[in-house]
Design a protein around this motif. Structure first.
Motif, mmCIF file in Angstrom:
data_model
loop_
_atom_site.group_PDB
_atom_site.id
_atom_site.type_symbol
_atom_site.label_atom_id
_atom_site.label_comp_id
_atom_site.label_asym_id
_atom_site.label_seq_id
_atom_site.Cartn_x
_atom_site.Cartn_y
_atom_site.Cartn_z
ATOM 1 N N GLY A 156 -1.104 -8.705 -4.480
ATOM 2 C CA GLY A 156 -1.489 -8.071 -3.226
ATOM 3 C C GLY A 156 -1.574 -9.062 -2.091
ATOM 4 N N TYR A 157 -2.542 -8.851 -1.203
ATOM 5 C CA TYR A 157 -2.626 -9.604 0.047
ATOM 6 C C TYR A 157 -4.031 -10.149 0.258
ATOM 7 C CZ TYR A 157 1.834 -7.317 0.904
ATOM 8 O OH TYR A 157 3.122 -6.878 0.788
ATOM 9 N N PRO A 158 -4.308 -11.355 -0.221
ATOM 10 C CA PRO A 158 -5.611 -11.964 0.043
ATOM 11 C C PRO A 158 -5.714 -12.380 1.505
ATOM 12 C CG PRO A 158 -4.167 -13.537 -1.038
ATOM 13 C CD PRO A 158 -3.430 -12.229 -1.020
ATOM 14 N N PRO A 159 -6.938 -12.446 2.048
ATOM 15 C CA PRO A 159 -7.094 -12.862 3.451
ATOM 16 C C PRO A 159 -6.592 -14.282 3.672
ATOM 17 C CG PRO A 159 -9.119 -11.907 2.596
ATOM 18 C CD PRO A 159 -8.220 -12.115 1.419
ATOM 19 N N GLU A 215 -4.007 8.667 5.348
ATOM 20 C CA GLU A 215 -3.867 7.538 4.428
ATOM 21 C C GLU A 215 -3.201 6.360 5.127
ATOM 22 O OE1 GLU A 215 -2.565 8.224 0.269
ATOM 23 O OE2 GLU A 215 -2.315 10.321 0.857
ATOM 24 N N ILE A 216 -3.536 5.160 4.663
ATOM 25 C CA ILE A 216 -2.813 3.956 5.052
ATOM 26 C C ILE A 216 -2.621 3.127 3.799
ATOM 27 C CG2 ILE A 216 -4.980 2.841 5.771
ATOM 28 C CD1 ILE A 216 -3.264 1.091 7.650
ATOM 29 N N GLY A 217 -1.353 2.708 3.576
ATOM 30 C CA GLY A 217 -1.061 1.985 2.347
ATOM 31 C C GLY A 217 0.027 0.964 2.538
ATOM 32 N N ILE A 218 0.259 0.197 1.476
ATOM 33 C CA ILE A 218 1.237 -0.879 1.538
ATOM 34 C C ILE A 218 1.845 -1.103 0.164
ATOM 35 C CG2 ILE A 218 -0.469 -2.705 1.105
ATOM 36 C CD1 ILE A 218 1.133 -4.391 3.183
ATOM 37 N N LYS A 219 3.106 -1.509 0.170
ATOM 38 C CA LYS A 219 3.758 -1.873 -1.083
ATOM 39 C C LYS A 219 3.198 -3.206 -1.568
ATOM 40 C CE LYS A 219 7.478 -4.259 -1.401
ATOM 41 N NZ LYS A 219 8.855 -4.801 -1.342
ATOM 42 N N VAL A 220 2.926 -3.267 -2.878
ATOM 43 C CA VAL A 220 2.466 -4.506 -3.484
ATOM 44 C C VAL A 220 3.500 -4.927 -4.525
ATOM 45 C CG1 VAL A 220 0.689 -5.600 -4.890
ATOM 46 C CG2 VAL A 220 0.036 -3.985 -3.094
ATOM 47 N N LYS A 221 4.009 -6.114 -4.384
ATOM 48 C CA LYS A 221 5.010 -6.628 -5.325
ATOM 49 C C LYS A 221 4.320 -6.985 -6.631
ATOM 50 C CE LYS A 221 8.808 -9.944 -5.695
ATOM 51 N NZ LYS A 221 9.773 -8.878 -6.035
ATOM 52 N N ALA A 222 4.848 -6.463 -7.734
ATOM 53 C CA ALA A 222 4.202 -6.616 -9.032
ATOM 54 C C ALA A 222 5.028 -7.510 -9.949
ATOM 55 C CB ALA A 222 4.009 -5.243 -9.676
ATOM 56 N N THR A 236 1.685 1.009 -15.338
ATOM 57 C CA THR A 236 2.985 1.282 -14.740
ATOM 58 C C THR A 236 3.840 0.036 -14.882
ATOM 59 O OG1 THR A 236 4.097 2.141 -12.760
ATOM 60 C CG2 THR A 236 2.318 0.553 -12.412
ATOM 61 N N GLU A 237 4.994 0.037 -14.231
ATOM 62 C CA GLU A 237 5.823 -1.168 -14.142
ATOM 63 C C GLU A 237 6.599 -1.135 -12.838
ATOM 64 O OE1 GLU A 237 8.806 -1.401 -17.200
ATOM 65 O OE2 GLU A 237 8.653 0.743 -17.578
ATOM 66 N N GLY A 238 6.952 -2.300 -12.356
ATOM 67 C CA GLY A 238 7.620 -2.389 -11.065
ATOM 68 C C GLY A 238 6.616 -2.431 -9.930
ATOM 69 N N ASP A 239 7.155 -2.503 -8.715
ATOM 70 C CA ASP A 239 6.289 -2.561 -7.540
ATOM 71 C C ASP A 239 5.475 -1.277 -7.425
ATOM 72 O OD1 ASP A 239 7.407 -5.005 -7.002
ATOM 73 O OD2 ASP A 239 8.836 -4.232 -5.534
ATOM 74 N N VAL A 240 4.324 -1.379 -6.766
ATOM 75 C CA VAL A 240 3.417 -0.245 -6.645
ATOM 76 C C VAL A 240 3.008 -0.090 -5.184
ATOM 77 C CG1 VAL A 240 1.327 -1.610 -7.070
ATOM 78 C CG2 VAL A 240 1.349 0.824 -7.665
ATOM 79 N N PHE A 241 2.734 1.133 -4.793
ATOM 80 C CA PHE A 241 2.241 1.417 -3.449
ATOM 81 C C PHE A 241 0.798 1.859 -3.580
ATOM 82 C CE2 PHE A 241 1.451 4.175 0.196
ATOM 83 C CZ PHE A 241 1.977 3.445 1.242
ATOM 84 N N VAL A 242 -0.100 1.200 -2.860
ATOM 85 C CA VAL A 242 -1.533 1.510 -2.954
ATOM 86 C C VAL A 242 -2.032 1.926 -1.579
ATOM 87 C CG1 VAL A 242 -2.111 -0.944 -2.653
ATOM 88 C CG2 VAL A 242 -3.817 0.622 -3.580
ATOM 89 N N SER A 243 -2.810 3.022 -1.534
ATOM 90 C CA SER A 243 -3.271 3.535 -0.250
ATOM 91 C C SER A 243 -4.732 3.963 -0.329
ATOM 92 C CB SER A 243 -2.420 4.730 0.198
ATOM 93 O OG SER A 243 -2.762 5.899 -0.525
ATOM 94 N N LEU A 244 -5.374 3.942 0.834
ATOM 95 C CA LEU A 244 -6.719 4.491 1.006
ATOM 96 C C LEU A 244 -6.596 5.804 1.761
ATOM 97 C CD1 LEU A 244 -9.160 1.624 2.056
ATOM 98 C CD2 LEU A 244 -9.064 2.830 -0.119
ATOM 99 N N GLU A 245 -7.230 6.847 1.229
ATOM 100 C CA GLU A 245 -7.221 8.163 1.861
ATOM 101 C C GLU A 245 -8.642 8.498 2.313
ATOM 102 O OE1 GLU A 245 -6.411 12.882 0.741
ATOM 103 O OE2 GLU A 245 -5.920 11.294 -0.696
ATOM 104 N N TYR A 246 -8.781 8.767 3.594
ATOM 105 C CA TYR A 246 -10.102 9.059 4.156
ATOM 106 C C TYR A 246 -10.517 10.477 3.787
ATOM 107 C CZ TYR A 246 -13.808 9.673 7.631
ATOM 108 O OH TYR A 246 -15.002 9.927 8.240
#
Length: 277
Positions: free
Chosen positions: A121-124, A141-148, A214-224
């Motif tokens: 993911g994306y550390p600060p 929702e707002i999300g981003i692809k995370v390379k796995a 799962t396998e491969g890249d994943v998309f993770v999002s937060l839904e309000y």
């Protein structure tokens, strides 16, 4: 020296009021309320999310014959209505029944792997921006692809970095989707993953009980899924070339966040996932 920028990306909701609001309920075949179901007009920002008991309020919005209302919930099959049929169903019973959905998710074997734990993911980083989350549209929702890593893996923890929160807590649903060929695919989690962001800095959540793999890249999002429009939440983001997507409203289409919509910057919310592979 750390540089913090504040991006205020407000999203507007416009609804034409025809008459007084009404209340209805989303239930399962046994009549039990379905928590946090999404009810909205397809392809628009108009919509809402049911409460923990399945109830929702709906403004008498003007809808053309071409518009459709979709009701969806994790673990259940979608239902689609014309505007006329939607209001007719409310007048008939004030309930919408969703049938249980049987998921056929691919089996992922991680027992044969080495059991390596990795944080993706994306550390600060030193150069960051603050993204103000829209809390006026439940279901956004707002999300981003995370390379796995290559090969199958299990998702064990999720962490999000909060720049500022001005309430005791704010409720969200965490969603994981497949990401193939620059396309957001099927949802991986078959149960609601409910989070309460409650502090500045890192908020970490143990997901081991959900048996996510799962396998491969994943998309993770937060839904309000909260309803208090006075909530004020700033997410810490890196200035990076990450692929960020957002959705305004529960049944709207995903849109890629453009640089001009983020003050000319390319941001990536600081989402991190602990995986076992």
């Amino acid at each position: 020296m750390k540089l913090h920028l504040c991006l205020c990306l407000g999203l507007l909701l416009t609804i034409s009021i025809q008459a007084q609001d009404f209340s209805a309920r989303v239930v399962d075949p046994q009549g039990k309320g379905i928590a946090f179901a999404n009810i909205g007009i397809v392809g628009t920002s108009r919509g809402t999310v049911s409460d923990k008991d399945g109830y929702f309020n709906w403004p008498q919005a003007m809808m053309s014959d071409e518009e459709r209302v979709r009701i969806s919930a994790i673990g259940y099959a979608d239902r689609n209505f014309s505007g006329f049929d939607f209001y007719a169903q409310v007048g008939k019973s004030e309930q919408f029944v969703l049938q249980t959905r049987v998921y056929q998710m691919p089996t992922v074997d991680i027992l044969s792997n080495k059991g390596t734990v990795k944080l993706i993911g994306y550390p600060p980083k030193d150069l960051t921006a603050n993204y103000r989350v829209n809390t006026s549209l439940a279901g956004s929702e707002i999300g981003i692809k995370v390379k796995a890593p290559k090969g199958p893996y299990a998702i064990r923890k999720f962490a999000i970095h909060v720049a500022e929160i001005k309430r005791d807590y704010i409720n969200f649903r965490l969603n994981f989707y497949e990401y193939r060929g620059d396309t957001i695919g099927e949802r991986i989690n078959t149960k609601n993953i409910l989070l309460q962001l409650h502090q500045n800095g890192m908020n970490t959540f143990d997901l081991s009980s959900y048996n996510l793999s799962t396998e491969g890249d994943v998309f993770v999002s937060l839904e309000y899924i909260d309803y208090n429009s006075t909530a004020n939440l700033l997410l810490q983001c890196n200035l990076t070339g990450g692929t960020v997507w957002y959705k305004q409203g529960v049944q709207n289409d995903w849109q890629r966040l453009k640089r001009e919509d983020a003050g000319g910057l390319r941001i990536a919310p600081c989402y991190q996932i602990e995986v076992l592979y």
